[in-house]
Motif scaffolding. Structure first.
Motif, PDB file in Angstrom:
ATOM      1  N   PHE A  61       0.973  -1.184   0.073  1.00 37.03           N
ATOM      2  CA  PHE A  61       0.052  -0.019   0.006  1.00 37.03           C
ATOM      3  C   PHE A  61       0.844   1.495   0.060  1.00 37.03           C
ATOM      4  O   PHE A  61       0.386   2.115  -0.773  1.00 37.03           O
ATOM      5  CB  PHE A  61      -0.963   0.029   1.500  1.00 37.03           C
ATOM      6  N   PHE A  62       1.842   1.102   0.892  1.00 36.41           N
ATOM      7  CA  PHE A  62       2.851   2.528   1.004  1.00 36.41           C
ATOM      8  C   PHE A  62       3.663   2.778  -0.324  1.00 36.41           C
ATOM      9  O   PHE A  62       3.660   3.777  -0.805  1.00 36.41           O
ATOM     10  CB  PHE A  62       3.661   2.177   2.160  1.00 36.41           C
ATOM     11  N   GLN A  63       4.104   1.650  -1.045  1.00 32.62           N
ATOM     12  CA  GLN A  63       4.776   1.718  -2.239  1.00 32.62           C
ATOM     13  C   GLN A  63       3.693   2.272  -3.409  1.00 32.62           C
ATOM     14  O   GLN A  63       4.173   2.796  -4.274  1.00 32.62           O
ATOM     15  CB  GLN A  63       5.350   0.506  -2.585  1.00 32.62           C
ATOM     16  N   ALA A  64       2.499   1.772  -3.410  1.00 36.01           N
ATOM     17  CA  ALA A  64       1.446   2.278  -4.289  1.00 36.01           C
ATOM     18  C   ALA A  64       1.210   3.790  -3.907  1.00 36.01           C
ATOM     19  O   ALA A  64       1.100   4.623  -5.022  1.00 36.01           O
ATOM     20  CB  ALA A  64       0.031   1.524  -3.888  1.00 36.01           C
ATOM     21  N   GLN A  65       1.452   4.203  -2.953  1.00 36.29           N
ATOM     22  CA  GLN A  65       1.375   5.716  -2.453  1.00 36.29           C
ATOM     23  C   GLN A  65       2.366   6.107  -3.156  1.00 36.29           C
ATOM     24  O   GLN A  65       2.302   7.462  -3.857  1.00 36.29           O
ATOM     25  CB  GLN A  65       1.350   6.029  -0.895  1.00 36.29           C
ATOM     26  N   ALA A  66       3.637   5.697  -3.125  1.00 31.63           N
ATOM     27  CA  ALA A  66       4.543   6.319  -3.496  1.00 31.63           C
ATOM     28  C   ALA A  66       4.506   6.491  -5.306  1.00 31.63           C
ATOM     29  O   ALA A  66       4.980   7.739  -5.781  1.00 31.63           O
ATOM     30  CB  ALA A  66       6.081   5.322  -3.656  1.00 31.63           C
ATOM     31  N   ALA A  67       4.145   5.453  -5.966  1.00 37.60           N
ATOM     32  CA  ALA A  67       3.648   5.762  -7.299  1.00 37.60           C
ATOM     33  C   ALA A  67       2.722   6.915  -7.617  1.00 37.60           C
ATOM     34  O   ALA A  67       2.852   7.476  -8.686  1.00 37.60           O
ATOM     35  CB  ALA A  67       3.022   4.390  -7.782  1.00 37.60           C
ATOM     36  N   PHE A  68       1.819   6.913  -6.574  1.00 36.99           N
ATOM     37  CA  PHE A  68       0.611   8.038  -6.853  1.00 36.99           C
ATOM     38  C   PHE A  68       1.527   9.463  -6.623  1.00 36.99           C
ATOM     39  O   PHE A  68       1.098  10.493  -7.425  1.00 36.99           O
ATOM     40  CB  PHE A  68      -0.597   8.108  -5.807  1.00 36.99           C
ATOM     41  N   VAL A  69       2.424   9.441  -5.677  1.00 35.37           N
ATOM     42  CA  VAL A  69       3.291  10.591  -5.650  1.00 35.37           C
ATOM     43  C   VAL A  69       3.688  10.948  -7.130  1.00 35.37           C
ATOM     44  O   VAL A  69       3.816  12.305  -7.401  1.00 35.37           O
ATOM     45  CB  VAL A  69       4.384  10.672  -4.768  1.00 35.37           C
ATOM     46  N   VAL A  70       4.543  10.091  -7.669  1.00 33.00           N
ATOM     47  CA  VAL A  70       5.178  10.332  -8.927  1.00 33.00           C
ATOM     48  C   VAL A  70       3.855  10.669 -10.074  1.00 33.00           C
ATOM     49  O   VAL A  70       4.114  11.731 -10.669  1.00 33.00           O
ATOM     50  CB  VAL A  70       5.723   9.142  -9.481  1.00 33.00           C
ATOM     51  N   VAL A  71       2.910  10.052  -9.932  1.00 31.78           N
ATOM     52  CA  VAL A  71       1.865  10.238 -10.986  1.00 31.78           C
ATOM     53  C   VAL A  71       1.442  11.819 -10.926  1.00 31.78           C
ATOM     54  O   VAL A  71       1.079  12.552 -11.703  1.00 31.78           O
ATOM     55  CB  VAL A  71       0.734   9.549 -10.983  1.00 31.78           C
ATOM     56  N   PHE A  72       1.110  12.160  -9.576  1.00 32.46           N
ATOM     57  CA  PHE A  72       0.499  13.321  -9.293  1.00 32.46           C
ATOM     58  C   PHE A  72       1.536  14.745  -9.635  1.00 32.46           C
ATOM     59  O   PHE A  72       1.264  15.896  -9.514  1.00 32.46           O
ATOM     60  CB  PHE A  72       0.088  13.584  -8.158  1.00 32.46           C
ATOM     61  N   SER A  73       2.734  14.253  -9.612  1.00 34.11           N
ATOM     62  CA  SER A  73       3.869  15.300  -9.763  1.00 34.11           C
ATOM     63  C   SER A  73       4.077  15.389 -11.153  1.00 34.11           C
ATOM     64  O   SER A  73       5.014  16.396 -11.637  1.00 34.11           O
ATOM     65  CB  SER A  73       5.270  14.910  -9.061  1.00 34.11           C
ATOM     66  N   LEU A  74       3.590  14.859 -12.287  1.00 32.53           N
ATOM     67  CA  LEU A  74       3.909  14.913 -13.525  1.00 32.53           C
ATOM     68  C   LEU A  74       3.550  16.399 -14.016  1.00 32.53           C
ATOM     69  O   LEU A  74       4.244  16.717 -14.914  1.00 32.53           O
ATOM     70  CB  LEU A  74       2.752  14.021 -14.397  1.00 32.53           C
ATOM     71  N   PRO A  75       2.288  16.931 -13.551  1.00 31.48           N
ATOM     72  CA  PRO A  75       2.294  18.253 -14.239  1.00 31.48           C
ATOM     73  C   PRO A  75       3.355  19.530 -13.886  1.00 31.48           C
ATOM     74  O   PRO A  75       3.841  19.883 -14.649  1.00 31.48           O
ATOM     75  CB  PRO A  75       0.848  18.729 -13.465  1.00 31.48           C
ATOM     76  N   PHE A  76       3.738  19.077 -12.466  1.00 30.51           N
ATOM     77  CA  PHE A  76       5.037  20.041 -12.062  1.00 30.51           C
ATOM     78  C   PHE A  76       6.171  19.725 -13.194  1.00 30.51           C
ATOM     79  O   PHE A  76       7.056  20.672 -13.407  1.00 30.51           O
ATOM     80  CB  PHE A  76       5.337  19.611 -10.698  1.00 30.51           C
ATOM     81  N   LEU A  77       6.283  18.370 -13.572  1.00 31.99           N
ATOM     82  CA  LEU A  77       7.628  18.055 -14.081  1.00 31.99           C
ATOM     83  C   LEU A  77       7.544  18.481 -15.468  1.00 31.99           C
ATOM     84  O   LEU A  77       8.430  19.178 -16.120  1.00 31.99           O
ATOM     85  CB  LEU A  77       7.692  16.627 -14.223  1.00 31.99           C
ATOM     86  N   PHE A  78       6.604  18.606 -16.220  1.00 31.98           N
ATOM     87  CA  PHE A  78       6.175  19.026 -17.459  1.00 31.98           C
ATOM     88  C   PHE A  78       6.293  20.494 -17.618  1.00 31.98           C
ATOM     89  O   PHE A  78       7.018  21.042 -18.329  1.00 31.98           O
ATOM     90  CB  PHE A  78       5.007  18.421 -18.454  1.00 31.98           C
ATOM     91  N   VAL A  79       5.845  21.041 -16.766  1.00 33.89           N
ATOM     92  CA  VAL A  79       5.658  22.573 -16.726  1.00 33.89           C
ATOM     93  C   VAL A  79       7.233  22.996 -16.368  1.00 33.89           C
ATOM     94  O   VAL A  79       7.725  24.118 -16.855  1.00 33.89           O
ATOM     95  CB  VAL A  79       4.784  23.247 -15.867  1.00 33.89           C
TER      96      VAL A  79
END
Length: 267
Positions: free
Chosen positions: A112-130
């Motif tokens: 579960f916690f590592q799935a949350q890590a994956a969610f962190v990466v997904v939700f940070s995608l807009p920050f990365l592209f901008v």
């Protein structure tokens, strides 16, 4: 630029995984998984700041990312830490998961916690592209998205304050909050949080390949309605407040704020 984007994404994934590993080890020690939410907020905002520092985009875009990511992550993480963690028992949702996953609780929480890590990466995608956008000027569409993102942060904060004020009154114990935004939506905090990420998808549309970030608000809708958001929260509310919450479900919109439905009075 593409190569650096992938390198930053890989770095973000490693940072998120290590962060959640530390949170899992803490969970093993104290038998409380609630702090995963705090780590998710600070971790996602932290990746935004990291991308702003290391990104290859223009200074204007990187400052925009760093400032908004820090405001969002700092506010949400601090709110969760103060109101959900310090001096509080484990969140009822995680108590329920602990019950379901027995006797393999720690193993299940690791996944579960590592799935949350994956969610962190997904939700940070807009920050990365901008943060990788090299355009020296910020377009009207991006400014509009930034304004909506800031307004959404403010409205989430307002909903949190209204809920805290309701809970602070002993007369409201065992009753469902119907104050302010909570009289128009059963989950105004979720709605404006979703609107914040929808705004980031708009901001990212001006960046190369930024259209990919549309998956973030869509993914969040799925999580809210099908996974750990609204279903778990409402199940816990029904368990704790019973008929009072069932009446609330009948009268108030589940997500998008709108005037409440008034139950007809019997003559």
């Amino acid at each position: 630029m593409i190569e650096q984007t992938w390198l930053l994404l890989a770095l973000g994934a490693v940072c998120a995984s290590v962060l959640m590993l530390g949170m899992w080890l803490l969970q093993v020690r104290i038998h409380d998984a609630s702090h995963v939410d705090v780590a998710w907020a600070f971790g996602t905002g932290g990746l935004g700041v990291l991308y702003a520092v290391l990104g290859d985009g223009s200074t204007a875009h990187r400052v925009l990312v760093g400032a908004l990511a820090a405001i969002w992550g700092g506010r949400l993480g601090t709110y969760l830490l103060v109101n959900r963690i310090i001096g509080k028992p484990e969140d009822g949702r995680y108590q329920e998961l602990r019950r379901r996953w027995a006797p393999h609780v720690d193993r299940a929480f690791f996944v579960f916690f590592q799935a949350q890590a994956a969610f962190v990466v997904v939700f940070s995608l807009p920050f990365l592209f901008v943060a990788q956008d090299r355009d020296t000027s910020i377009g009207v569409l991006a400014w509009l998205g930034a304004a909506v993102a800031l307004a959404s942060i403010g409205l989430v904060s307002l909903a949190d304050r209204q809920l805290a004020a309701w809970r602070a009154d002993p007369a409201n114990r065992g009753r469902t909050c119907r104050s302010g935004l909570w009289s128009w939506s059963r989950h105004p905090n979720y709605f404006f949080e979703w609107l914040h990420w929808a705004a980031w998808a708009v901001i990212a549309l001006t960046a190369p390949d930024g259209w990919i970030t549309v998956v973030v608000p869509l993914f969040l809708l799925y999580l809210l309605f099908k996974v750990t958001g609204i279903p778990e929260t409402e199940a816990q509310a029904v368990r704790s407040r019973g008929d009072d919450y069932r009446r609330y479900q009948e009268e108030v919109s589940v997500f998008v704020p709108r005037p409440p439905r008034r139950r007809p009075t019997r003559g």
